[in-house]
Design an enzyme around this catalytic site. Structure first.
Site, mmCIF file in Angstrom:
data_model
loop_
_atom_site.group_PDB
_atom_site.id
_atom_site.type_symbol
_atom_site.label_atom_id
_atom_site.label_comp_id
_atom_site.label_asym_id
_atom_site.label_seq_id
_atom_site.Cartn_x
_atom_site.Cartn_y
_atom_site.Cartn_z
ATOM 1 N N ASP A 8 18.111 5.804 -9.136
ATOM 2 C CA ASP A 8 17.064 4.971 -8.542
ATOM 3 C C ASP A 8 16.982 5.171 -7.033
ATOM 4 O O ASP A 8 15.899 5.381 -6.469
ATOM 5 C CB ASP A 8 17.335 3.502 -8.873
ATOM 6 C CG ASP A 8 16.087 2.644 -8.759
ATOM 7 O OD1 ASP A 8 15.042 3.165 -8.351
ATOM 8 O OD2 ASP A 8 16.159 1.451 -9.092
ATOM 9 N N PRO B 294 0.802 -1.229 0.000
ATOM 10 C CA PRO B 294 0.000 0.000 0.000
ATOM 11 C C PRO B 294 0.831 1.273 0.000
ATOM 12 O O PRO B 294 0.295 2.357 -0.232
ATOM 13 C CB PRO B 294 -0.834 -0.115 1.288
ATOM 14 C CG PRO B 294 -0.014 -1.007 2.180
ATOM 15 C CD PRO B 294 0.685 -1.974 1.266
ATOM 16 N N ARG C 26 9.546 10.129 -3.981
ATOM 17 C CA ARG C 26 8.590 9.057 -4.250
ATOM 18 C C ARG C 26 7.150 9.563 -4.337
ATOM 19 O O ARG C 26 6.337 9.034 -5.095
ATOM 20 C CB ARG C 26 8.701 7.983 -3.165
ATOM 21 C CG ARG C 26 7.701 6.850 -3.280
ATOM 22 C CD ARG C 26 7.932 5.807 -2.209
ATOM 23 N NE ARG C 26 9.159 5.068 -2.463
ATOM 24 C CZ ARG C 26 9.221 3.996 -3.247
ATOM 25 N NH1 ARG C 26 8.142 3.569 -3.870
ATOM 26 N NH2 ARG C 26 10.359 3.379 -3.427
ATOM 27 N N THR D 293 1.122 -6.011 2.352
ATOM 28 C CA THR D 293 2.423 -6.166 3.003
ATOM 29 C C THR D 293 2.613 -5.056 4.031
ATOM 30 O O THR D 293 2.180 -3.924 3.837
ATOM 31 C CB THR D 293 3.558 -6.138 1.973
ATOM 32 O OG1 THR D 293 3.534 -4.902 1.251
ATOM 33 C CG2 THR D 293 3.407 -7.286 0.989
ATOM 34 N N SER E 26 6.448 3.095 -8.852
ATOM 35 C CA SER E 26 6.941 4.239 -9.625
ATOM 36 C C SER E 26 7.517 3.805 -10.974
ATOM 37 O O SER E 26 7.214 4.400 -12.003
ATOM 38 C CB SER E 26 8.022 4.979 -8.825
ATOM 39 O OG SER E 26 7.512 5.451 -7.596
ATOM 40 N N ARG F 99 9.622 11.051 -10.445
ATOM 41 C CA ARG F 99 10.784 11.097 -9.533
ATOM 42 C C ARG F 99 12.070 10.754 -10.270
ATOM 43 O O ARG F 99 13.132 11.297 -9.961
ATOM 44 C CB ARG F 99 10.586 10.131 -8.363
ATOM 45 C CG ARG F 99 10.678 8.665 -8.736
ATOM 46 C CD ARG F 99 10.562 7.743 -7.546
ATOM 47 N NE ARG F 99 11.809 7.042 -7.318
ATOM 48 C CZ ARG F 99 11.876 5.809 -6.823
ATOM 49 N NH1 ARG F 99 10.778 5.146 -6.514
ATOM 50 N NH2 ARG F 99 13.046 5.228 -6.623
ATOM 51 N N GLY G 233 5.534 -1.903 -6.995
ATOM 52 C CA GLY G 233 6.646 -1.703 -7.903
ATOM 53 C C GLY G 233 7.368 -3.024 -8.105
ATOM 54 O O GLY G 233 6.909 -4.089 -7.681
ATOM 55 N N ASP G 234 8.545 -2.963 -8.727
ATOM 56 C CA ASP G 234 9.289 -4.187 -9.016
ATOM 57 C C ASP G 234 9.927 -4.802 -7.779
ATOM 58 O O ASP G 234 10.217 -5.997 -7.758
ATOM 59 C CB ASP G 234 10.360 -3.891 -10.073
ATOM 60 C CG ASP G 234 9.754 -3.436 -11.389
ATOM 61 O OD1 ASP G 234 8.944 -4.187 -11.951
ATOM 62 O OD2 ASP G 234 10.071 -2.318 -11.839
ATOM 63 N N GLY G 235 10.112 -4.007 -6.727
ATOM 64 C CA GLY G 235 10.773 -4.511 -5.528
ATOM 65 C C GLY G 235 10.014 -5.625 -4.839
ATOM 66 O O GLY G 235 10.623 -6.540 -4.270
#
Length: 565
Positions: free
Chosen positions: A316, A161, A323, A192, A250, A329, A218-220
């Site tokens: 990055d 979130p 953010r 999470t 992002s 960003r 995101g990709d993380g």
């Protein structure tokens, strides 16, 4: 009374179509408006019944259909039943050029008899037939092998979130939740709560309860999920769980890549979310390469997107402070970093895809393998340099980690790893874990078959294995999720700020390789090793910062499964 003219013989033709089902139904809002509806293996054709000539016919391709449901009306006195089909065809945008997927629903009232149950059964028969036909008409790319998710696809959806601008949950409820209902996809939503929550969760989860794991972030967050799956004792089975991605962060690099692989027109923001939601509902599954990464501390990670050092990693991580503004960003971070362009010293070696590679300028074939730095003095005597103005010849000493003082522990631990020789275990201590047969230990020289870039200054090194680095950065136009290739880019020192900016602007359209920039080198490789010499800096894996120091990686083709189109 509605007319049911279904015919079990598909060879019999009605209205010019090979009929699987045919019926006449009324409009849900006006009983006087009637439609003839014909379902074939590939399309749903709707035509208004009218006495006037030139009746309008609308054809919906079942490739664009995600589901159909039958139900009773809200009025208990209504003997009719209803079925609604949900389509997401490409239609012209309202306010700009081009096309994008847009939601269209077609609803019909069934009142063949005065028995409500019999009418509902007929509506359910139509809904079932449309669903079955639409599954067979999923959009497939020529030459690509697909499997399909189990149906109904029991899906765990993990949402961060706080990702991006903190709107992932809002985007889910506003766009995806309804699509999953339309497609009859049962799901469990998990929010999470902290870093590595998803990794811990999937490592311990009973995966027999789930047919797919979907990430909206995101990709993380996907990086966490993949490493959680690979942490399991049953990793070989676990990593075969189909993975889905919904853009909620992002960068959204994998979401943009999956959309690109579907050969759909370019899409961004909520249009990209709708496209990925559509592919999730269609449920086609392809293979995805993973890259095994070894760090100096002997930690092993698995990556689906990229390894970055230098400019890309700096932007990055340092743009995290912006953010709240979303994807812009990265533009802000790029402009800030261009103002104080850094140069890093290090060694780079790689195993080319071809046995006899075309050597770029500044590279040599390895006859005498390079030695890994073993002494603190070697690392500390070659500092990172700062370019204070557009001239590449002017430089000064600069602490590359000056804006991230809280990472001192990472830097110190990686320096210790550099100066200590420890044997590398290829299996990482796990039974049957994928063996990195192309990689020597980090304390060993690279094989003679590798190409070694002679020691020089770098502005950036980027190893990427998807087509996009972000929604608006088309980094590798020819890449596929399962092409078995690491696409290695590096930019050497001497490039001017305007030239570097032009490269990234051209990357928005995938045209950066056509810029003929002498400082940009691109190679297709199967494995690589990066040995930073500058004492401080940042390395990212899938956009997440890892310990700074020597790193090496190799590709494992098709190791994971990805929901795609």
């Amino acid at each position: 009374m509605e007319k049911d003219a279904s015919d079990p013989d598909p060879s019999r033709q009605r209205n010019g179509f090979v009929g699987v089902l045919y019926g006449e139904f009324t409009d849900t809002l006006n009983d006087r408006v009637r439609y003839s509806v014909s379902l074939t293996e590939s399309a749903l054709t709707i035509q208004r019944i009218s006495s006037s000539p030139g009746r309008t016919k609308v054809v919906f391709n079942l490739t664009d259909c995600i589901g159909c449901r039958a139900y009773r009306g809200p009025d208990g006195a209504d003997v009719g039943a209803y079925f609604t089909a949900y389509f997401y065809p490409f239609k012209r945008r309202w306010m700009s050029a081009g096309v994008t997927r847009q939601r269209v629903e077609q609803c019909f009232r069934v009142a063949l008899v005065q028995d409500p149950l019999q009418n509902l059964q007929e509506a359910e028969r139509w809904a079932h037939a449309i669903r079955d036909a639409s599954v067979l008409q999923a959009p497939r790319r020529d030459g690509v092998l697909y499997s399909e998710v189990r149906r109904p696809c029991r899906t765990m959806i993990l949402v961060n979130p706080h990702s991006g601008r903190g709107q992932a949950l809002q985007l889910f409820t506003g766009h995806i939740q309804g699509m999953l209902t339309e497609a009859s996809v049962p799901y469990k939503l998990v929010l999470t709560e902290h870093q590595n929550h998803a990794r811990e969760l999937v490592k311990k989860a009973d995966l027999s309860q789930w047919d797919a794991l979907v990430i909206m972030s995101g990709d993380g967050l996907l990086f966490e999920v993949i490493n959680g799956l690979m942490d399991r004792e049953d990793w070989q089975e676990a990593i075969q769980t189909p993975l889905g991605i919904l853009p909620g962060g992002s960068g959204n690099a994998l979401a943009a890549s999956v959309h690109h692989y579907s050969q759909s027109p370019p899409a961004w923001n909520e249009e990209l979310l709708l496209s990925c939601g559509f592919m999730l509902c269609k449920g086609l599954v392809g293979s995805m390469d993973l890259v095994s990464i070894h760090l100096a501390s002997r930690q092993r990670l698995f990556s689906f997107l990229s390894i970055a050092w230098g400019f890309v990693a700096d932007v990055d991580i340092e743009s995290e402070k912006y953010r709240h503004v979303g994807a812009i960003r990265f533009l802000m971070g790029t402009l800030v970093r261009l103002a104080t362009l850094r140069v890093y010293q290090g060694r780079l070696a790689y195993l080319p895809v071809k046995e006899a590679p075309k050597h770029p300028k500044g590279s040599i074939k390895s006859n005498q393998p390079p030695s890994t730095p073993q002494h603190p003095s070697l690392c500390s005597s070659l500092p990172c340099r700062l370019i204070p103005n557009a001239s590449p010849n002017q430089s000064s000493r600069h602490n590359c980690n000056s804006t991230n003082s809280n990472h001192n522990t990472i830097t110190n631990s990686s320096n210790n790893a550099i100066t200590t020789k420890r044997p590398e275990t290829q299996s990482d201590g796990k039974t049957g874990a994928p063996v990195d047969s192309l990689l020597p230990g980090l304390d060993q020289p690279v094989p003679e078959s590798w190409t070694v870039v002679k020691e020089e200054d770098f502005v950036l090194v980027l190893a990427i294995y998807q087509s996009h680095l972000a929604e608006d950065l088309w980094t590798v136009p020819g890449a596929m999720a399962d092409d078995g290739v690491i696409h290695l880019f590096y930019v050497t020192a001497g490039i001017s700020r305007p030239a570097l900016l032009r490269l990234f602007l051209a990357m928005e359209k995938g045209a950066h390789l056509a810029c003929d920039c002498p400082h940009l080198v691109y190679e297709k490789v199967r494995a690589l090793r990066l040995e930073p010499i500058s004492p401080q800096g940042m390395i990212t894996v899938d956009g997440e910062m890892v310990e700074y120091g020597p790193v090496q990686a190799q590709i494992h083709p098709g190791l994971a499964k990805l929901i795609c189109g």
